[in-house]
Design a protein around this motif. Structure first.
Motif, PDB file in Angstrom:
ATOM      1  N   GLN A  18      -6.326-129.268  84.992  1.00  0.00           N
ATOM      2  CA  GLN A  18      -6.653-127.971  85.580  1.00  0.00           C
ATOM      3  C   GLN A  18      -7.908-127.362  84.965  1.00  0.00           C
ATOM      4  OE1 GLN A  18      -2.949-125.969  84.847  1.00  0.00           O
ATOM      5  NE2 GLN A  18      -2.067-126.584  86.810  1.00  0.00           N
ATOM      6  N   LEU A  19      -8.215-127.738  83.744  1.00  0.00           N
ATOM      7  CA  LEU A  19      -9.410-127.221  83.067  1.00  0.00           C
ATOM      8  C   LEU A  19     -10.702-127.882  83.527  1.00  0.00           C
ATOM      9  CD1 LEU A  19      -8.461-126.852  79.286  1.00  0.00           C
ATOM     10  CD2 LEU A  19      -9.129-125.042  80.855  1.00  0.00           C
ATOM     11  N   LYS A  20     -10.607-129.008  84.220  1.00  0.00           N
ATOM     12  CA  LYS A  20     -11.808-129.793  84.540  1.00  0.00           C
ATOM     13  C   LYS A  20     -12.921-128.999  85.227  1.00  0.00           C
ATOM     14  CE  LYS A  20     -10.165-134.467  84.175  1.00  0.00           C
ATOM     15  NZ  LYS A  20      -9.907-135.744  84.834  1.00  0.00           N
ATOM     16  N   PRO A  21     -12.637-128.124  86.193  1.00  0.00           N
ATOM     17  CA  PRO A  21     -13.754-127.353  86.781  1.00  0.00           C
ATOM     18  C   PRO A  21     -14.429-126.429  85.762  1.00  0.00           C
ATOM     19  CG  PRO A  21     -11.774-127.187  88.156  1.00  0.00           C
ATOM     20  CD  PRO A  21     -11.381-127.879  86.888  1.00  0.00           C
ATOM     21  N   HIS A  22     -13.645-125.872  84.860  1.00  0.00           N
ATOM     22  CA  HIS A  22     -14.194-124.979  83.836  1.00  0.00           C
ATOM     23  C   HIS A  22     -15.018-125.772  82.819  1.00  0.00           C
ATOM     24  CE1 HIS A  22     -11.547-121.996  85.571  1.00  0.00           C
ATOM     25  NE2 HIS A  22     -10.579-122.894  85.481  1.00  0.00           N
ATOM     26  N   VAL A  23     -14.534-126.945  82.486  1.00  0.00           N
ATOM     27  CA  VAL A  23     -15.249-127.812  81.543  1.00  0.00           C
ATOM     28  C   VAL A  23     -16.564-128.283  82.168  1.00  0.00           C
ATOM     29  CG1 VAL A  23     -15.152-129.978  80.266  1.00  0.00           C
ATOM     30  CG2 VAL A  23     -13.158-128.470  80.309  1.00  0.00           C
ATOM     31  N   VAL A  25     -18.456-126.618  84.186  1.00  0.00           N
ATOM     32  CA  VAL A  25     -19.406-125.510  84.029  1.00  0.00           C
ATOM     33  C   VAL A  25     -19.869-125.423  82.574  1.00  0.00           C
ATOM     34  CG1 VAL A  25     -19.691-122.998  84.167  1.00  0.00           C
ATOM     35  CG2 VAL A  25     -18.492-124.226  85.990  1.00  0.00           C
ATOM     36  N   ALA A  26     -18.946-125.590  81.633  1.00  0.00           N
ATOM     37  CA  ALA A  26     -19.320-125.577  80.214  1.00  0.00           C
ATOM     38  C   ALA A  26     -20.339-126.677  79.923  1.00  0.00           C
ATOM     39  CB  ALA A  26     -18.068-125.743  79.336  1.00  0.00           C
ATOM     40  N   ILE A  33     -15.803-124.783  75.114  1.00  0.00           N
ATOM     41  CA  ILE A  33     -14.615-123.955  75.265  1.00  0.00           C
ATOM     42  C   ILE A  33     -13.654-124.311  74.141  1.00  0.00           C
ATOM     43  CG2 ILE A  33     -12.618-123.418  76.720  1.00  0.00           C
ATOM     44  CD1 ILE A  33     -14.378-124.358  79.131  1.00  0.00           C
ATOM     45  N   HIS A  60     -17.202-130.757  75.360  1.00  0.00           N
ATOM     46  CA  HIS A  60     -17.407-129.339  75.632  1.00  0.00           C
ATOM     47  C   HIS A  60     -16.102-128.553  75.709  1.00  0.00           C
ATOM     48  CE1 HIS A  60     -21.759-129.468  76.157  1.00  0.00           C
ATOM     49  NE2 HIS A  60     -21.536-130.694  76.581  1.00  0.00           N
ATOM     50  N   VAL A  61     -15.011-129.163  75.228  1.00  0.00           N
ATOM     51  CA  VAL A  61     -13.736-128.453  75.137  1.00  0.00           C
ATOM     52  C   VAL A  61     -12.977-129.007  73.941  1.00  0.00           C
ATOM     53  CG1 VAL A  61     -12.488-130.001  76.720  1.00  0.00           C
ATOM     54  CG2 VAL A  61     -11.690-127.647  76.397  1.00  0.00           C
TER      55      VAL A  61
END
Length: 176
Positions: A18-23, A25-26, A33, A60-61
Motif C-alpha cells: 500500500q505504501l508503494k505509490p507514496h514511496v 513519490v519519495a 519516509i 527511500h523508506v
C-alpha cells in the motif's frame, strides 16, 4: 494491534504494498519516509520492523526507531538495530523512563532523556556504529501536556539537549 506470527507478517507485506505509490513519490523527490515503531500500530514490534525492512525494497523508506516503544533492554534494541541495518533511517534517542501519558514532576518526565533514565545507551550506540549508521538522531522526549517545551526557557532546553548529547558522546567514547 494484537497480530502475531504469519498474520502479522502478511499484514506488514500488505502495508508495504500500500505504501508503494507514496514511496514512488519519495523516490522522485529524493526524500526518505521513516515509519516510526509507534505503540498500538502495525509497525510496533521487533518482528514487524524486521519484516518491514525485508519487504520494503526501496532505499527511500525505512524505520524511524523509537526505543521508548520497545522493551527497555539495550541489548535487544541493539540486536534489532543490527537486523534493520540500512533500513534504519532515523533514530530517536528516547527511553521510556516513567512514561509520557500523564503529567509527572519535571524530574520524572526528564527520565525519558538519554543519560537520565535507567537505560544504558552504550550497547545501542555500539550497534549504530556496527551498522555504520549515518542517519538522523533526534534527542527526544514528550512532555505533558503535548506541545509544551521540555523545560521553561530556551536556554534550559538547550542545556538539557546538550547534556543528553554529551552523555551519548560518552557512550561513543566507551566503545571506541
Amino acid at each position: 494491534k494484537g497480530l502475531q506470527g504469519d498474520a502479522l507478517k502478511a499484514a506488514v507485506r500488505t502495508f508495504v504494498e500500500q505504501l508503494k505509490p507514496h514511496v514512488a513519490v519519495a523516490e522522485e523527490l529524493n526524500v526518505t519516509i521513516g515509519i516510526e515503531n509507534h505503540d498500538n500500530s502495525l509497525i510496533e514490534s521487533p518482528d514487524s520492523m524486521r519484516w518491514f525492512a525485508e519487504f520494503a525494497a526501496s532505499k527511500h523508506v525505512g524505520i524511524a526507531l523509537a526505543p521508548y516503544h520497545l522493551p527497555q533492554d539495550p541489548e535487544v534494541i541493539g540486536k534489532l538495530i543490527e537486523a534493520l541495518g540500512p533500513k534504519l533511517v532515523q533514530f530517536y534517542a528516547w527511553q521510556h523512563g516513567k512514561g509520557c501519558r500523564e503529567k509527572l514532576p519535571k524530574a520524572e518526565e526528564l527520565l525519558q532523556m538519554p543519560g537520565r533514565g535507567s537505560m544504558d545507551f552504550t550497547p545501542i550506540v555500539a550497534a549504530l556504529k556496527r551498522i555504520r549508521y549515518t542517519g538522523w538522531t533526534e534527542i527526544f522526549m514528550h512532555p505533558v501536556p503535548r506541545g509544551v517545551p521540555i523545560l521553561e526557557t530556551p536556554a534550559e532546553v538547550t542545556a538539557e539537549i546538550n547534556r543528553a548529547r554529551t552523555y551519548l558522546d560518552r557512550c561513543i567514547e566507551k566503545i571506541a
